[in-house]
Design a protein around this motif. Sequence first.
Motif, short mmCIF file in Angstrom:
data_model
loop_
_atom_site.label_atom_id
_atom_site.label_comp_id
_atom_site.label_asym_id
_atom_site.label_seq_id
_atom_site.Cartn_x
_atom_site.Cartn_y
_atom_site.Cartn_z
N ARG A 59 0.87 -1.17 0.00
CA ARG A 59 0.00 0.00 0.00
C ARG A 59 0.91 1.22 0.00
O ARG A 59 1.60 1.49 0.98
CB ARG A 59 -0.90 -0.05 1.23
CG ARG A 59 -2.09 0.88 1.18
CD ARG A 59 -3.01 0.53 2.34
NE ARG A 59 -4.19 1.36 2.40
CZ ARG A 59 -4.63 1.94 3.51
NH1 ARG A 59 -3.97 1.78 4.65
NH2 ARG A 59 -5.73 2.67 3.51
N ASP A 145 -13.59 5.04 -3.78
CA ASP A 145 -12.99 5.19 -2.47
C ASP A 145 -11.94 4.10 -2.23
O ASP A 145 -11.86 3.14 -3.00
CB ASP A 145 -14.07 5.11 -1.39
CG ASP A 145 -14.91 6.40 -1.35
OD1 ASP A 145 -14.45 7.44 -1.84
OD2 ASP A 145 -16.04 6.34 -0.85
N ARG A 148 -11.82 -1.64 0.12
CA ARG A 148 -12.09 -2.29 1.40
C ARG A 148 -12.47 -3.76 1.24
O ARG A 148 -12.38 -4.53 2.18
CB ARG A 148 -13.21 -1.54 2.15
CG ARG A 148 -12.77 -0.22 2.72
CD ARG A 148 -11.71 -0.40 3.82
NE ARG A 148 -10.89 0.79 3.95
CZ ARG A 148 -9.74 0.98 3.33
NH1 ARG A 148 -9.22 0.04 2.56
NH2 ARG A 148 -9.07 2.08 3.49
N SER A 149 -12.95 -4.14 0.05
CA SER A 149 -13.27 -5.54 -0.17
C SER A 149 -13.21 -5.86 -1.66
O SER A 149 -13.32 -4.96 -2.50
CB SER A 149 -14.67 -5.87 0.37
OG SER A 149 -15.65 -5.28 -0.44
N LEU A 164 -11.97 -9.29 2.51
CA LEU A 164 -11.79 -7.95 3.05
C LEU A 164 -10.33 -7.53 2.86
O LEU A 164 -9.43 -8.34 2.97
CB LEU A 164 -12.16 -7.91 4.54
CG LEU A 164 -13.62 -8.27 4.83
CD1 LEU A 164 -13.90 -8.19 6.33
CD2 LEU A 164 -14.57 -7.36 4.06
N GLU A 166 -7.17 -5.51 4.08
CA GLU A 166 -6.63 -4.99 5.34
C GLU A 166 -6.05 -3.59 5.14
O GLU A 166 -5.38 -3.32 4.14
CB GLU A 166 -5.51 -5.94 5.81
CG GLU A 166 -5.25 -5.91 7.28
CD GLU A 166 -4.07 -6.82 7.64
OE1 GLU A 166 -3.43 -6.58 8.67
OE2 GLU A 166 -3.79 -7.75 6.86
N GLU A 167 -6.33 -2.71 6.09
CA GLU A 167 -5.79 -1.34 6.03
C GLU A 167 -4.38 -1.31 6.60
O GLU A 167 -4.16 -0.80 7.70
CB GLU A 167 -6.68 -0.38 6.82
CG GLU A 167 -7.89 0.10 6.05
CD GLU A 167 -8.64 1.19 6.81
OE1 GLU A 167 -8.09 2.29 6.93
OE2 GLU A 167 -9.74 0.91 7.28
#
Length: 189
Positions: A59, A145, A148-149, A164, A166-167
């Motif tokens: 990320r 956005d 998230r999934s 999902l 992961e952040e």
Amino acid sequence: VSLTGPIPVGTGTDHEDRRDGSPRLAIATLVDIATGLAAAEDLWRPHVSHDPLSRTSVRLVATPAYEVWLLGWTQGQGVDLHDHGGADAAFVVLDGELTELTLHDTGIDTVRLRAGAVGTVPAGAVHDVVNRTGAPATSIHVYADPLRSMTFYDADGTPTFTELVEEVPALVSWDRSARALHPAARGPG
Ligand SMILES: [Fe+2]
């Protein structure tokens, strides 16, 4: 996304505003962000990696409005058919060549994307990306956005499972990525 019934594929969705009422970034803006960051090679090059055992992903930048991932692909590595959980996306091939497969009502479209090529994935589209060459490939992906999934699909468009995302912490600060995207603002004088 319904996990039980057939889904409309390849149609995208109308542009949806964000939960707080602010407008979501347009896909053209995501393309600008992706190509702008692609040009800032000193920002992403140190984070490139390739692993013959599995696709690599880091990320790179995370903001409330969008996020950026850097992916490394060796021979044969891909994702499988998936959506982006309601996010729009744009990506740029940085090194090597990737093949994008997009699911439509009539079948699967295949596009080869060489270094410098841009792909766009409107929310609701179902696609796969694969490295079909013998050389490593690298790409940068922008989601708005933030992703998230991801829901995965069979070749006939039947959803199979949702994963999902992961952040994890982003590697590059907003500040650094903003300076890379706005080089004219780099320092006084
Ligand atoms: Fe994707």
